[in-house]
Design an enzyme around this catalytic site. Sequence first.
Site, mmCIF file in Angstrom:
data_model
loop_
_atom_site.group_PDB
_atom_site.id
_atom_site.type_symbol
_atom_site.label_atom_id
_atom_site.label_comp_id
_atom_site.label_asym_id
_atom_site.label_seq_id
_atom_site.Cartn_x
_atom_site.Cartn_y
_atom_site.Cartn_z
ATOM 1 C CG ASP A 97 0.533 10.636 3.015
ATOM 2 O OD1 ASP A 97 0.759 9.421 2.884
ATOM 3 O OD2 ASP A 97 -0.412 11.219 2.454
ATOM 4 N NE ARG A 101 4.023 10.648 -1.933
ATOM 5 C CZ ARG A 101 5.071 9.827 -1.857
ATOM 6 N NH1 ARG A 101 6.188 10.119 -2.495
ATOM 7 N NH2 ARG A 101 5.020 8.726 -1.125
ATOM 8 C CG HIS A 259 1.359 6.489 6.826
ATOM 9 N ND1 HIS A 259 2.417 6.756 5.985
ATOM 10 C CD2 HIS A 259 0.373 7.361 6.466
ATOM 11 C CE1 HIS A 259 2.091 7.736 5.151
ATOM 12 N NE2 HIS A 259 0.859 8.119 5.421
#
Length: 280
Positions: A97, A101, A259
């Site tokens: 998540d 990044r 997720h």
Amino acid sequence: MKIRTSGATINLVTAGKGPPVLLLHGYPETHVMWHKVAPALARDYTVVCPDLRGYGDSSKPKGLPDHSNYSKRAMALDMAEVMTALGHPRFHVVGHDRGGRVAHRLARDHGKRVRSLTVLDISPTLKMYESTDMQFARAYYHWFFLIQPYPLPEKMLASMGVGYILGRIGRSRSGLKHFPKQVQREYARCFDAHSTCEDYRAAATIDLVHDRKDSKKKLRMPVLALWGKQGVVEAMFDCLADWREVAADVRGRALPCGHFLPEERPKQVVAELRRFLKDL
């Protein structure tokens, strides 16, 4: 353990012996999210699990007008300096998540140090923003809510309290069953509305500027992309194709979960990482 970087104080835990692996958590979590993965990896690797700037027990500076102190460049520099302080000149990095990044930017800005990059349940930020349609905006509404000017989202988050955090981590089909009460309490204790809003504000502004400047340069290190078969990335993106636009050597697959891969399918995440890392 806490390490002072040039821009923050980073809280972390580290254990194990072997090639160093940096594990970066996602939103709205802390390094605790690796509690089912890190002990297994530490049998063969030196595992480093920090709290990102603005999360956990790391420092939470007030955001600057251009959000640059929550840019992925700044957060990646924290991680590079942490690994230097720990004596790890080169290392593998795994990010879920938001941590994915940061890991992507770490691989961009410090590519000679990053031996491999693993990203969990994300496509690249620029790709996701440029692909925005009604379906994506509804699914990832928080990407557009949290970037609104201070103090609107901060006040709304404060009014929702713990319910917001539990709603985010419990949004998969399995609800909260993969998140022990102790872990839920830790996420709630550490959550800081302003810091997390600044993370997202940076992602929608200065991070996109940095990503566009790098758009013609492909990452050279091996990349593993894993994502949840039941999640938004599977439904709305071509994860492998998206990463192949920014990296030369990409492999990966979907896992049968939502997720939060490290908490929903920890044994499979460990197996995939071991298979990927063993010959690198």
